[in-house]
Scaffold this motif. Structure first.
Motif, PDB file in Angstrom:
ATOM      1  N   SER A 133     -76.485 115.782  18.614  1.00 16.67           N
ATOM      2  CA  SER A 133     -75.782 114.739  17.876  1.00 16.67           C
ATOM      3  C   SER A 133     -76.289 114.727  16.445  1.00 16.67           C
ATOM      4  O   SER A 133     -77.449 115.055  16.187  1.00 16.67           O
ATOM      5  CB  SER A 133     -76.052 113.364  18.495  1.00 16.67           C
ATOM      6  OG  SER A 133     -75.696 113.320  19.846  1.00 16.67           O
ATOM      7  N   CYS A 134     -75.415 114.326  15.558  1.00 19.12           N
ATOM      8  CA  CYS A 134     -75.803 114.212  14.147  1.00 19.12           C
ATOM      9  C   CYS A 134     -75.119 112.971  13.590  1.00 19.12           C
ATOM     10  O   CYS A 134     -73.889 112.924  13.513  1.00 19.12           O
ATOM     11  CB  CYS A 134     -75.407 115.457  13.386  1.00 19.12           C
ATOM     12  SG  CYS A 134     -75.790 115.403  11.630  1.00 19.12           S
ATOM     13  N   ALA A 135     -75.919 111.992  13.233  1.00 19.92           N
ATOM     14  CA  ALA A 135     -75.392 110.724  12.747  1.00 19.92           C
ATOM     15  C   ALA A 135     -75.647 110.572  11.253  1.00 19.92           C
ATOM     16  O   ALA A 135     -76.632 111.089  10.718  1.00 19.92           O
ATOM     17  CB  ALA A 135     -76.036 109.573  13.501  1.00 19.92           C
ATOM     18  N   ASN A 186     -65.417 109.501  14.302  1.00 19.38           N
ATOM     19  CA  ASN A 186     -65.377 109.005  12.923  1.00 19.38           C
ATOM     20  C   ASN A 186     -65.828 107.549  12.822  1.00 19.38           C
ATOM     21  O   ASN A 186     -66.478 107.168  11.841  1.00 19.38           O
ATOM     22  CB  ASN A 186     -63.978 109.160  12.342  1.00 19.38           C
ATOM     23  CG  ASN A 186     -63.645 110.605  12.025  1.00 19.38           C
ATOM     24  OD1 ASN A 186     -64.532 111.423  11.795  1.00 19.38           O
ATOM     25  ND2 ASN A 186     -62.363 110.928  12.023  1.00 19.38           N
ATOM     26  N   ALA A 187     -65.509 106.758  13.812  1.00 14.61           N
ATOM     27  CA  ALA A 187     -65.928 105.352  13.772  1.00 14.61           C
ATOM     28  C   ALA A 187     -67.447 105.242  13.824  1.00 14.61           C
ATOM     29  O   ALA A 187     -68.045 104.401  13.138  1.00 14.61           O
ATOM     30  CB  ALA A 187     -65.297 104.582  14.920  1.00 14.61           C
ATOM     31  N   GLY A 188     -68.053 106.091  14.621  1.00 15.64           N
ATOM     32  CA  GLY A 188     -69.503 106.081  14.750  1.00 15.64           C
ATOM     33  C   GLY A 188     -70.216 106.987  13.777  1.00 15.64           C
ATOM     34  O   GLY A 188     -71.443 107.070  13.789  1.00 15.64           O
ATOM     35  N   LYS A 189     -69.438 107.691  12.926  1.00 18.51           N
ATOM     36  CA  LYS A 189     -69.995 108.602  11.931  1.00 18.51           C
ATOM     37  C   LYS A 189     -70.988 109.572  12.573  1.00 18.51           C
ATOM     38  O   LYS A 189     -72.126 109.748  12.098  1.00 18.51           O
ATOM     39  CB  LYS A 189     -70.665 107.840  10.779  1.00 18.51           C
ATOM     40  CG  LYS A 189     -69.738 106.944   9.980  1.00 18.51           C
ATOM     41  CD  LYS A 189     -70.455 106.416   8.753  1.00 18.51           C
ATOM     42  CE  LYS A 189     -69.600 105.488   7.939  1.00 18.51           C
ATOM     43  NZ  LYS A 189     -69.320 104.223   8.627  1.00 18.51           N
ATOM     44  N   THR A 190     -70.531 110.173  13.655  1.00 19.93           N
ATOM     45  CA  THR A 190     -71.394 111.092  14.384  1.00 19.93           C
ATOM     46  C   THR A 190     -70.617 112.350  14.747  1.00 19.93           C
ATOM     47  O   THR A 190     -69.443 112.267  15.123  1.00 19.93           O
ATOM     48  CB  THR A 190     -71.939 110.431  15.661  1.00 19.93           C
ATOM     49  OG1 THR A 190     -72.640 109.242  15.312  1.00 19.93           O
ATOM     50  CG2 THR A 190     -72.880 111.363  16.407  1.00 19.93           C
ATOM     51  N   VAL A 191     -71.279 113.477  14.643  1.00 21.58           N
ATOM     52  CA  VAL A 191     -70.711 114.738  15.114  1.00 21.58           C
ATOM     53  C   VAL A 191     -71.580 115.238  16.262  1.00 21.58           C
ATOM     54  O   VAL A 191     -72.797 115.029  16.267  1.00 21.58           O
ATOM     55  CB  VAL A 191     -70.622 115.783  13.977  1.00 21.58           C
ATOM     56  CG1 VAL A 191     -71.995 116.142  13.441  1.00 21.58           C
ATOM     57  CG2 VAL A 191     -69.861 117.012  14.425  1.00 21.58           C
TER      58      VAL A 191
END
Length: 114
Positions: free
Chosen positions: A20-22, A72-77
């Protein structure tokens, strides 16, 4: 810290991990997100990418095993990694690119070993 990567660790061959990458960066939803990796003694290579529209691309050696997605809502890939082999051992970095602006995460180590 603009990008924070999580999820690395030690896994046996054939196993799975989810990276994960936030980020708090507001333009995340418009940014190109990429995962790179760098194995010991090797150059950094692009592993996977996902556009703001959700189009994905993969390094040939990980196609069918890795899957990148974004919230996108959590700004995480995320990057789901399955059927891992020793060749996947590396430090994995996330990268955000928006226009001419680019950010790198600090890297998370993935070690595939029995």
């Amino acid at each position: 810290v603009q990008l924070q990567a999580f999820g690395g660790g030690l896994v046996q061959p054939g196993g799975s991990l989810r990276l994960s990458c936030a980020t708090p960066i507001k333009v995340f939803r418009l940014a190109l997100m990429r995962w790179y990796r760098q194995a010991p003694g090797k150059e950094r290579e692009l592993v996977a990418s996902i556009t703001d529209g959700g189009t994905t691309n993969y390094l040939d050696s990980v196609k069918g095993r890795f899957s990148v997605s974004r919230d996108n809502a959590g700004k995480t890939v995320y990057m789901q990694m399955n059927s891992l082999t020793s060749d996947d051992t590396a430090v994995y970095y996330c990268n955000l690119r928006f226009g001419s602006t680019e950010y790198w995460g600090q890297g998370t180590l993935v070690t595939v070993s029995s």
